[in-house]
Design a protein around this motif. Structure first.
Motif, PDB file in Angstrom:
ATOM      1  N   CYS A   1       0.761  -1.765   0.552  1.00 22.85           N
ATOM      2  CA  CYS A   1       0.198   0.021  -0.213  1.00 22.85           C
ATOM      3  C   CYS A   1       0.958   1.351   0.214  1.00 22.85           C
ATOM      4  O   CYS A   1       1.842   1.228   0.092  1.00 22.85           O
ATOM      5  CB  CYS A   1      -0.640  -0.060   1.261  1.00 22.85           C
ATOM      6  SG  CYS A   1      -2.869  -1.337   1.107  1.00 22.85           S
ATOM      7  N   LYS A   2       0.021   2.909  -0.706  1.00 26.14           N
ATOM      8  CA  LYS A   2       1.173   3.528  -0.482  1.00 26.14           C
ATOM      9  C   LYS A   2       0.513   4.094   0.534  1.00 26.14           C
ATOM     10  O   LYS A   2      -0.485   4.141   0.255  1.00 26.14           O
ATOM     11  CB  LYS A   2       0.549   4.565  -1.700  1.00 26.14           C
ATOM     12  CG  LYS A   2       1.273   5.389  -2.064  1.00 26.14           C
ATOM     13  CD  LYS A   2       1.758   6.382  -3.520  1.00 26.14           C
ATOM     14  CE  LYS A   2       0.483   6.993  -3.848  1.00 26.14           C
ATOM     15  NZ  LYS A   2      -0.228   7.832  -4.864  1.00 26.14           N
ATOM     16  N   SER A   3       1.289   5.178   1.055  1.00 26.88           N
ATOM     17  CA  SER A   3       0.498   6.199   2.786  1.00 26.88           C
ATOM     18  C   SER A   3       0.365   6.997   2.061  1.00 26.88           C
ATOM     19  O   SER A   3       1.239   7.627   1.325  1.00 26.88           O
ATOM     20  CB  SER A   3       2.125   5.999   3.359  1.00 26.88           C
ATOM     21  OG  SER A   3       1.245   7.387   4.548  1.00 26.88           O
ATOM     22  N   LEU A   4      -0.654   7.533   3.003  1.00 23.69           N
ATOM     23  CA  LEU A   4      -1.185   8.184   2.011  1.00 23.69           C
ATOM     24  C   LEU A   4      -1.170  10.021   3.189  1.00 23.69           C
ATOM     25  O   LEU A   4      -1.116  11.156   3.199  1.00 23.69           O
ATOM     26  CB  LEU A   4      -2.966   8.391   1.159  1.00 23.69           C
ATOM     27  CG  LEU A   4      -2.970   8.184   0.346  1.00 23.69           C
ATOM     28  CD1 LEU A   4      -4.395   7.494  -0.398  1.00 23.69           C
ATOM     29  CD2 LEU A   4      -2.211   8.149  -1.038  1.00 23.69           C
ATOM     30  N   MET A   5      -1.140   9.001   4.748  1.00 21.98           N
ATOM     31  CA  MET A   5      -1.320   9.953   5.576  1.00 21.98           C
ATOM     32  C   MET A   5      -1.014   8.847   6.675  1.00 21.98           C
ATOM     33  O   MET A   5      -1.724   8.283   6.565  1.00 21.98           O
ATOM     34  CB  MET A   5      -2.870  10.696   6.137  1.00 21.98           C
ATOM     35  CG  MET A   5      -3.191  11.555   7.232  1.00 21.98           C
ATOM     36  SD  MET A   5      -4.599  12.189   7.996  1.00 21.98           S
ATOM     37  CE  MET A   5      -4.542  11.624   9.557  1.00 21.98           C
ATOM     38  N   GLN A   6       0.114   9.388   7.026  1.00 23.47           N
ATOM     39  CA  GLN A   6       0.566   8.374   8.577  1.00 23.47           C
ATOM     40  C   GLN A   6      -0.090   8.569   9.688  1.00 23.47           C
ATOM     41  O   GLN A   6      -0.900   9.542   9.680  1.00 23.47           O
ATOM     42  CB  GLN A   6       1.815   8.752   8.675  1.00 23.47           C
ATOM     43  CG  GLN A   6       3.767   8.767   8.598  1.00 23.47           C
ATOM     44  CD  GLN A   6       4.070   7.457   7.702  1.00 23.47           C
ATOM     45  OE1 GLN A   6       3.690   6.257   8.887  1.00 23.47           O
ATOM     46  NE2 GLN A   6       3.567   6.715   6.615  1.00 23.47           N
TER      47      GLN A   6
ATOM     48  N   ARG B   1      -6.136   7.231  16.610  1.00 23.34           N
ATOM     49  CA  ARG B   1      -5.362   7.678  16.265  1.00 23.34           C
ATOM     50  C   ARG B   1      -5.183   7.507  14.552  1.00 23.34           C
ATOM     51  O   ARG B   1      -6.213   6.045  13.936  1.00 23.34           O
ATOM     52  CB  ARG B   1      -4.649   6.635  16.914  1.00 23.34           C
ATOM     53  CG  ARG B   1      -2.257   7.217  15.853  1.00 23.34           C
ATOM     54  CD  ARG B   1      -1.998   6.891  17.068  1.00 23.34           C
ATOM     55  NE  ARG B   1      -0.619   6.789  16.294  1.00 23.34           N
ATOM     56  CZ  ARG B   1       0.129   7.755  16.099  1.00 23.34           C
ATOM     57  NH1 ARG B   1      -0.310   8.553  16.335  1.00 23.34           N
ATOM     58  NH2 ARG B   1       1.328   7.734  16.048  1.00 23.34           N
ATOM     59  N   PHE B   2      -5.710   8.329  12.951  1.00 24.01           N
ATOM     60  CA  PHE B   2      -5.654   7.782  12.120  1.00 24.01           C
ATOM     61  C   PHE B   2      -4.693   7.489  10.574  1.00 24.01           C
ATOM     62  O   PHE B   2      -4.116   8.837  11.039  1.00 24.01           O
ATOM     63  CB  PHE B   2      -7.233   8.649  12.341  1.00 24.01           C
ATOM     64  CG  PHE B   2      -7.672   9.019  10.756  1.00 24.01           C
ATOM     65  CD1 PHE B   2      -8.906   8.100  10.443  1.00 24.01           C
ATOM     66  CD2 PHE B   2      -7.419   9.933   9.517  1.00 24.01           C
ATOM     67  CE1 PHE B   2      -9.432   8.362   8.866  1.00 24.01           C
ATOM     68  CE2 PHE B   2      -8.042   9.925   8.698  1.00 24.01           C
ATOM     69  CZ  PHE B   2      -9.133   9.057   8.343  1.00 24.01           C
ATOM     70  N   GLY B   3      -4.679   6.822  10.320  1.00 20.85           N
ATOM     71  CA  GLY B   3      -4.210   6.965   9.139  1.00 20.85           C
ATOM     72  C   GLY B   3      -4.989   6.500   7.493  1.00 20.85           C
ATOM     73  O   GLY B   3      -5.875   6.279   7.876  1.00 20.85           O
ATOM     74  N   LYS B   4      -4.155   7.035   6.806  1.00 21.99           N
ATOM     75  CA  LYS B   4      -4.923   6.605   5.424  1.00 21.99           C
ATOM     76  C   LYS B   4      -3.679   5.915   4.280  1.00 21.99           C
ATOM     77  O   LYS B   4      -2.333   6.497   4.135  1.00 21.99           O
ATOM     78  CB  LYS B   4      -5.078   8.194   4.360  1.00 21.99           C
ATOM     79  CG  LYS B   4      -6.512   8.240   5.723  1.00 21.99           C
ATOM     80  CD  LYS B   4      -7.601   9.158   4.295  1.00 21.99           C
ATOM     81  CE  LYS B   4      -8.482   8.220   3.186  1.00 21.99           C
ATOM     82  NZ  LYS B   4      -9.602   9.135   2.389  1.00 21.99           N
ATOM     83  N   LEU B   5      -4.577   5.020   2.801  1.00 19.33           N
ATOM     84  CA  LEU B   5      -3.494   3.892   2.123  1.00 19.33           C
ATOM     85  C   LEU B   5      -4.329   4.502   1.087  1.00 19.33           C
ATOM     86  O   LEU B   5      -5.612   4.693   1.391  1.00 19.33           O
ATOM     87  CB  LEU B   5      -2.952   2.669   3.300  1.00 19.33           C
ATOM     88  CG  LEU B   5      -2.891   2.307   4.591  1.00 19.33           C
ATOM     89  CD1 LEU B   5      -3.244   1.029   5.219  1.00 19.33           C
ATOM     90  CD2 LEU B   5      -1.553   3.164   4.212  1.00 19.33           C
ATOM     91  N   GLU B   6      -3.416   3.946  -0.096  1.00 16.66           N
ATOM     92  CA  GLU B   6      -3.861   3.635  -1.263  1.00 16.66           C
ATOM     93  C   GLU B   6      -3.584   2.119  -1.694  1.00 16.66           C
ATOM     94  O   GLU B   6      -2.345   2.161  -1.065  1.00 16.66           O
ATOM     95  CB  GLU B   6      -3.786   4.336  -2.553  1.00 16.66           C
ATOM     96  CG  GLU B   6      -4.690   4.058  -4.124  1.00 16.66           C
ATOM     97  CD  GLU B   6      -4.478   5.653  -4.493  1.00 16.66           C
ATOM     98  OE1 GLU B   6      -4.697   6.352  -4.441  1.00 16.66           O
ATOM     99  OE2 GLU B   6      -3.268   5.276  -6.078  1.00 16.66           O
ATOM    100  N   ASP B   7      -4.505   1.857  -2.009  1.00 15.52           N
ATOM    101  CA  ASP B   7      -3.966   0.159  -1.700  1.00 15.52           C
ATOM    102  C   ASP B   7      -2.928  -0.058  -3.299  1.00 15.52           C
ATOM    103  O   ASP B   7      -3.722   0.942  -4.490  1.00 15.52           O
ATOM    104  CB  ASP B   7      -4.617  -1.506  -1.456  1.00 15.52           C
ATOM    105  CG  ASP B   7      -6.100  -1.210  -2.965  1.00 15.52           C
ATOM    106  OD1 ASP B   7      -6.136  -0.919  -3.852  1.00 15.52           O
ATOM    107  OD2 ASP B   7      -7.051  -1.659  -2.473  1.00 15.52           O
TER     108      ASP B   7
END
Length: 178
Positions: free
Chosen positions: A122-127, A136-142
């Motif tokens: 996955c690509k990290s969009l927001m740690q 505690r929140f983060g975002k990814l793109e598969d």
């Protein structure tokens, strides 16, 4: 004149009542996400590595495509199929050049889950970051173009306090602050 013999009739059988079926099948939730991807079989394998998904079922389609599949993450089921241009209006995010939504996944340890997903591809969009609403929140793109929000709920924030925190967070965003 001889009497006619009456034919014996078999006793009428009572019709069985149809089996009661739940409107929502067992194990499913009221809302079930449905993803459209390119290369469904590899997406199923990837979601297992990245998010611990367990495949429930798959239905192949002509041309090596995946007509429908289901997998479970935690207590939730996600459905998935390959894109079928010309047959369906559903397009994979990679065909659209982006996605119009994301999947929200609550996990016990967002930092560990985030690392696992990034290590899987996955690509990290927001740690992962502590957010004003208590997660505690983060975002990814598969690799298939779908975005995933991962979170661990850490604090129940009362509405008045959340509004105050939101105001501060929005002001920081407007000025480019963290």
């Amino acid at each position: 004149m001889a009497k006619k013999k009456a034919k014996k009739r078999a006793p009428a059988r009572a019709k069985k009542a149809p089996k009661k079926v739940s409107a929502i099948p067992p194990g499913y939730r009221s809302v079930t996400p449905y993803l459209t991807v390119n290369d469904g079989p590899s997406a199923l394998e990837f979601y297992g590595r990245a998010f611990g998904a367990r495949e429930i079922m798959r239905m192949p389609a002509p041309g090596g495509k995946l007509g429908h599949a289901e997998f479970r993450i935690g207590d939730s089921i996600v459905m998935l199929s390959d894109e079928f241009p010309g047959v369906s209006s559903q397009k994979a995010p990679t065909s659209l050049g982006g996605t119009t939504g994301s999947l929200m996944l609550y996990v016990p340890n967002v930092d560990a889950a985030f690392k696992r997903a990034v290590d899987a591809g996955c690509k990290s969009l927001m740690q992962p970051t502590d957010m004003f609403w208590g997660d505690r929140f983060g975002k990814l793109e598969d690799p298939y173009g779908n975005q995933w929000a991962l979170a661990t709920h850490k604090e129940d924030v009362p509405p008045k306090q959340m509004a105050e925190r939101a105001k501060v967070a929005m002001a920081q965003m407007a000025t480019g602050g963290a």
